[in-house]
Scaffold this active site. Sequence first.
Site, PDB file in Angstrom:
ATOM      1  N   GLN A  99       0.847  -1.196   0.000  1.00 60.19           N
ATOM      2  CA  GLN A  99       0.000   0.000   0.000  1.00 60.19           C
ATOM      3  C   GLN A  99       0.879   1.241   0.000  1.00 60.19           C
ATOM      4  OE1 GLN A  99      -3.552  -0.628   2.936  1.00 60.19           O
ATOM      5  NE2 GLN A  99      -1.813  -1.809   3.708  1.00 60.19           N
ATOM      6  N   ASN A 100       2.167   1.044   0.233  1.00 59.67           N
ATOM      7  CA  ASN A 100       3.075   2.172   0.393  1.00 59.67           C
ATOM      8  C   ASN A 100       3.467   2.766  -0.955  1.00 59.67           C
ATOM      9  OD1 ASN A 100       2.951   1.493   3.067  1.00 59.67           O
ATOM     10  ND2 ASN A 100       4.897   0.384   3.070  1.00 59.67           N
ATOM     11  N   HIS A 117      -1.270   1.513  -4.383  1.00 59.39           N
ATOM     12  CA  HIS A 117      -1.670   2.920  -4.235  1.00 59.39           C
ATOM     13  C   HIS A 117      -0.727   3.869  -4.948  1.00 59.39           C
ATOM     14  CE1 HIS A 117      -3.947   1.646  -0.325  1.00 59.39           C
ATOM     15  NE2 HIS A 117      -4.628   1.358  -1.411  1.00 59.39           N
ATOM     16  N   CYS A 125       0.407  14.683 -15.571  1.00 62.28           N
ATOM     17  CA  CYS A 125      -0.439  15.846 -15.860  1.00 62.28           C
ATOM     18  C   CYS A 125      -1.922  15.455 -15.810  1.00 62.28           C
ATOM     19  CB  CYS A 125      -0.100  16.369 -17.264  1.00 62.28           C
ATOM     20  SG  CYS A 125      -1.253  17.616 -17.847  1.00 62.28           S
ATOM     21  N   CYS A 128      -3.193  16.045 -19.858  1.00 60.72           N
ATOM     22  CA  CYS A 128      -2.832  15.166 -20.997  1.00 60.72           C
ATOM     23  C   CYS A 128      -2.178  13.871 -20.551  1.00 60.72           C
ATOM     24  CB  CYS A 128      -1.883  15.935 -21.932  1.00 60.72           C
ATOM     25  SG  CYS A 128      -0.283  16.307 -21.171  1.00 60.72           S
ATOM     26  N   THR A 187       0.366  -2.950   8.780  1.00 56.38           N
ATOM     27  CA  THR A 187      -0.818  -2.258   8.274  1.00 56.38           C
ATOM     28  C   THR A 187      -1.959  -2.369   9.276  1.00 56.38           C
ATOM     29  OG1 THR A 187      -2.402  -2.056   6.438  1.00 56.38           O
ATOM     30  CG2 THR A 187      -1.603  -4.281   6.928  1.00 56.38           C
TER      31      THR A 187
HETATM   32  C1  BV8 Z   1     -11.791   2.806  -3.682  1.00 58.74           C
HETATM   33  C2  BV8 Z   1      -2.081   6.771  -1.275  1.00 58.74           C
HETATM   34  C3  BV8 Z   1     -13.577   2.375  -5.040  1.00 58.74           C
HETATM   35  C4  BV8 Z   1      -2.062   8.230  -1.038  1.00 58.74           C
HETATM   36  C5  BV8 Z   1      -3.796   5.819   0.172  1.00 58.74           C
HETATM   37  C6  BV8 Z   1     -16.288   2.900   4.218  1.00 58.74           C
HETATM   38  C7  BV8 Z   1     -15.986   1.571   4.494  1.00 58.74           C
HETATM   39  C8  BV8 Z   1     -15.057   0.864   3.752  1.00 58.74           C
HETATM   40  C9  BV8 Z   1     -14.390   1.497   2.691  1.00 58.74           C
HETATM   41  C10 BV8 Z   1     -14.687   2.808   2.424  1.00 58.74           C
HETATM   42  C11 BV8 Z   1     -15.616   3.521   3.172  1.00 58.74           C
HETATM   43  N1  BV8 Z   1     -15.686   4.775   2.673  1.00 58.74           N
HETATM   44  C12 BV8 Z   1     -14.817   4.887   1.640  1.00 58.74           C
HETATM   45  C13 BV8 Z   1     -14.227   3.695   1.465  1.00 58.74           C
HETATM   46  C14 BV8 Z   1     -13.237   3.358   0.449  1.00 58.74           C
HETATM   47  C15 BV8 Z   1     -11.880   3.924   0.830  1.00 58.74           C
HETATM   48  C16 BV8 Z   1     -11.464   3.439   2.226  1.00 58.74           C
HETATM   49  O1  BV8 Z   1     -11.077   2.314   2.394  1.00 58.74           O
HETATM   50  N2  BV8 Z   1     -11.569   4.341   3.217  1.00 58.74           N
HETATM   51  C17 BV8 Z   1     -11.214   3.949   4.572  1.00 58.74           C
HETATM   52  C18 BV8 Z   1     -10.365   5.048   5.220  1.00 58.74           C
HETATM   53  C19 BV8 Z   1     -12.500   3.687   5.343  1.00 58.74           C
HETATM   54  N3  BV8 Z   1     -10.973   3.386  -0.147  1.00 58.74           N
HETATM   55  C20 BV8 Z   1     -10.774   4.051  -1.290  1.00 58.74           C
HETATM   56  O2  BV8 Z   1     -11.261   5.138  -1.551  1.00 58.74           O
HETATM   57  C21 BV8 Z   1      -9.925   3.315  -2.323  1.00 58.74           C
HETATM   58  N4  BV8 Z   1     -10.602   3.349  -3.583  1.00 58.74           N
HETATM   59  O3  BV8 Z   1     -12.365   2.209  -2.818  1.00 58.74           O
HETATM   60  O4  BV8 Z   1     -12.328   3.019  -4.878  1.00 58.74           O
HETATM   61  C22 BV8 Z   1     -14.309   3.040  -6.090  1.00 58.74           C
HETATM   62  C23 BV8 Z   1     -15.403   2.372  -6.588  1.00 58.74           C
HETATM   63  C24 BV8 Z   1     -16.115   2.952  -7.572  1.00 58.74           C
HETATM   64  C25 BV8 Z   1     -15.737   4.201  -8.064  1.00 58.74           C
HETATM   65  C26 BV8 Z   1     -14.643   4.876  -7.554  1.00 58.74           C
HETATM   66  C27 BV8 Z   1     -13.926   4.295  -6.554  1.00 58.74           C
HETATM   67  C28 BV8 Z   1      -8.575   3.998  -2.492  1.00 58.74           C
HETATM   68  C29 BV8 Z   1      -7.816   3.971  -1.181  1.00 58.74           C
HETATM   69  C30 BV8 Z   1      -6.386   4.446  -1.425  1.00 58.74           C
HETATM   70  C31 BV8 Z   1      -6.113   5.683  -0.576  1.00 58.74           C
HETATM   71  N5  BV8 Z   1      -4.702   6.039  -0.729  1.00 58.74           N
HETATM   72  N6  BV8 Z   1      -2.516   6.114  -0.038  1.00 58.74           N
HETATM   73  C32 BV8 Z   1      -0.957   8.597  -0.110  1.00 58.74           C
HETATM   74  O5  BV8 Z   1      -0.300   7.724   0.498  1.00 58.74           O
HETATM   75  O6  BV8 Z   1      -0.744   9.811   0.002  1.00 58.74           O
HETATM   76  S1  BV8 Z   1      -4.258   5.082   1.610  1.00 58.74           S
HETATM   77  C33 BV8 Z   1      -3.060   5.158   2.785  1.00 58.74           C
HETATM   78  O7  BV8 Z   1      -3.544   4.306   3.834  1.00 58.74           O
HETATM   79  C34 BV8 Z   1      -1.707   4.590   2.415  1.00 58.74           C
HETATM   80  O8  BV8 Z   1      -1.663   3.890   1.202  1.00 58.74           O
HETATM   81  C35 BV8 Z   1      -1.485   3.602   3.565  1.00 58.74           C
HETATM   82  O9  BV8 Z   1      -0.578   2.639   3.267  1.00 58.74           O
HETATM   83  C36 BV8 Z   1      -2.855   3.092   3.660  1.00 58.74           C
HETATM   84  C37 BV8 Z   1      -3.243   2.183   4.758  1.00 58.74           C
HETATM   85  O10 BV8 Z   1      -2.662   2.623   5.940  1.00 58.74           O
HETATM   86  P1  BV8 Z   1      -1.561   1.662   6.583  1.00 58.74           P
HETATM   87  O11 BV8 Z   1      -0.522   1.390   5.560  1.00 58.74           O
HETATM   88  O12 BV8 Z   1      -2.237   0.492   7.180  1.00 58.74           O
HETATM   89  O13 BV8 Z   1      -0.903   2.613   7.653  1.00 58.74           O
HETATM   90  P2  BV8 Z   1      -1.426   2.898   9.126  1.00 58.74           P
HETATM   91  O14 BV8 Z   1      -0.648   4.051   9.657  1.00 58.74           O
HETATM   92  O15 BV8 Z   1      -2.925   2.944   9.107  1.00 58.74           O
HETATM   93  O16 BV8 Z   1      -1.013   1.570   9.956  1.00 58.74           O
HETATM   94  C38 BV8 Z   1       0.361   1.292  10.168  1.00 58.74           C
HETATM   95  C39 BV8 Z   1       0.416   0.068  11.067  1.00 58.74           C
HETATM   96  O17 BV8 Z   1       1.782  -0.294  11.227  1.00 58.74           O
HETATM   97  C40 BV8 Z   1      -0.141   0.326  12.456  1.00 58.74           C
HETATM   98  O18 BV8 Z   1      -1.014  -0.745  12.813  1.00 58.74           O
HETATM   99  C41 BV8 Z   1       1.104   0.331  13.355  1.00 58.74           C
HETATM  100  O19 BV8 Z   1       0.845  -0.250  14.621  1.00 58.74           O
HETATM  101  C42 BV8 Z   1       2.045  -0.558  12.587  1.00 58.74           C
HETATM  102  N7  BV8 Z   1       3.470  -0.268  12.779  1.00 58.74           N
HETATM  103  C43 BV8 Z   1       4.058   0.936  13.005  1.00 58.74           C
HETATM  104  N8  BV8 Z   1       5.398   0.768  13.095  1.00 58.74           N
HETATM  105  C44 BV8 Z   1       5.654  -0.553  12.904  1.00 58.74           C
HETATM  106  C45 BV8 Z   1       4.426  -1.230  12.703  1.00 58.74           C
HETATM  107  N9  BV8 Z   1       4.342  -2.554  12.496  1.00 58.74           N
HETATM  108  C46 BV8 Z   1       5.503  -3.257  12.480  1.00 58.74           C
HETATM  109  N10 BV8 Z   1       6.715  -2.687  12.663  1.00 58.74           N
HETATM  110  C47 BV8 Z   1       6.838  -1.355  12.886  1.00 58.74           C
HETATM  111  N11 BV8 Z   1       8.060  -0.816  13.080  1.00 58.74           N
HETATM  112 ZN    ZN Z   2      -0.427  18.129 -19.969  1.00 60.01          ZN
END
Ligand code: BV8
Ligand code: ZN
Length: 246
Positions: A99-100, A117, A125, A128, A187
């Site tokens: 996801q990163n 992602h 752009c 285009c 995650t």
């Molecule tokens: C889509 C790119 C469909 C940008 C990102 C309601 C219910 C269910 C779903 C939805 C809903 N409402 C909306 C939705 C859909 C939505 C969604 O899921 N929302 C969530 C918030 C509820 N999803 C979308 O919109 C996706 N598209 O569904 O399209 C569609 C259908 C028809 C027409 C049009 C569309 C697109 C989602 C993509 C979003 N983009 N990133 C950017 O990065 O700038 S998401 C973002 O979150 C990152 O990618 C990130 O990777 C991802 C998930 O987070 P995590 O990676 O899990 O990170 P987090 O901090 O949360 O957790 C880290 C974990 O690591 C923790 O548990 C921590 O304890 C642990 N940790 C920390 N350190 C360590 C460790 N573990 C081990 N070792 C360590 N050292």
């Molecule tokens: Zn352009």
Amino acid sequence: MISSRLISKLRTAESVAVFTGAGISAESGVPTFRGSDGIWKKFKPEELANFDSFMRNPELVWEWYKHRKTIIASIQPNPGHTALAEMEQRFRRFAVITQNIDNLHRRAGSKTVYELHGNIERNYCTGCGKFFADAGIMAGPEVPRCTSCGSIIRPDVVWFGELLPAVVWDKSVKAAEGAGIFLSIGTSGVVYPAASLPLIAKRAGAYVVEINLERTDLSDTADEVILGRSGEILPQLVPYCPQKPA
Ligand code: BV8
Ligand code: ZN
């Protein structure tokens, strides 16, 4: 402490799929999204990572992405990324589904990497579709514009409400369905459809192992949960993997 069950699975598995989130990059210095150092804490995802907000306030969104690009350009993969690259050499089929957007898996040497992602080092752009490398973007104006058509350039990442790249998603589902072992690493499992992959793997018969600092929404799906830092745990798995084919 690696369980004897996981050790025996590692010794015999033909295929491994690894699903990673921001946690695997935390030890490299990349802030996670929802952890205590989380970047989302200061902003809500809706404010920054969706197309409408971007078109309404490109200055704010570009400020955030340039900040992250600067962090990512200054850091290195950590032992967790390196261990996965080493493990890839040991199994017949091995895929990292991430996801990163930080490109650290590839920089660590992983070859089969599915970026669900997108990738923060790519930009395109909105008019285009022309691609632009970071150099020009970082040195240029606050909101970069296309040299061909003048439209606003955006980072090549998937925002909330946007579809994941179809080919990447299909390959990721196939890797999850074909995995003997499925590792979910660093995650919180709250973003869909990515977070459905562990369940897809489990239903298809994979041995699902969660490696995370804390329990998450995915923990109940896992056959085994190893709590701790991925940078410490993953290198412990390597000695139990099959030897490199001659
Ligand atoms: C889509 C790119 C469909 C940008 C990102 C309601 C219910 C269910 C779903 C939805 C809903 N409402 C909306 C939705 C859909 C939505 C969604 O899921 N929302 C969530 C918030 C509820 N999803 C979308 O919109 C996706 N598209 O569904 O399209 C569609 C259908 C028809 C027409 C049009 C569309 C697109 C989602 C993509 C979003 N983009 N990133 C950017 O990065 O700038 S998401 C973002 O979150 C990152 O990618 C990130 O990777 C991802 C998930 O987070 P995590 O990676 O899990 O990170 P987090 O901090 O949360 O957790 C880290 C974990 O690591 C923790 O548990 C921590 O304890 C642990 N940790 C920390 N350190 C360590 C460790 N573990 C081990 N070792 C360590 N050292
Ligand atoms: Zn352009």
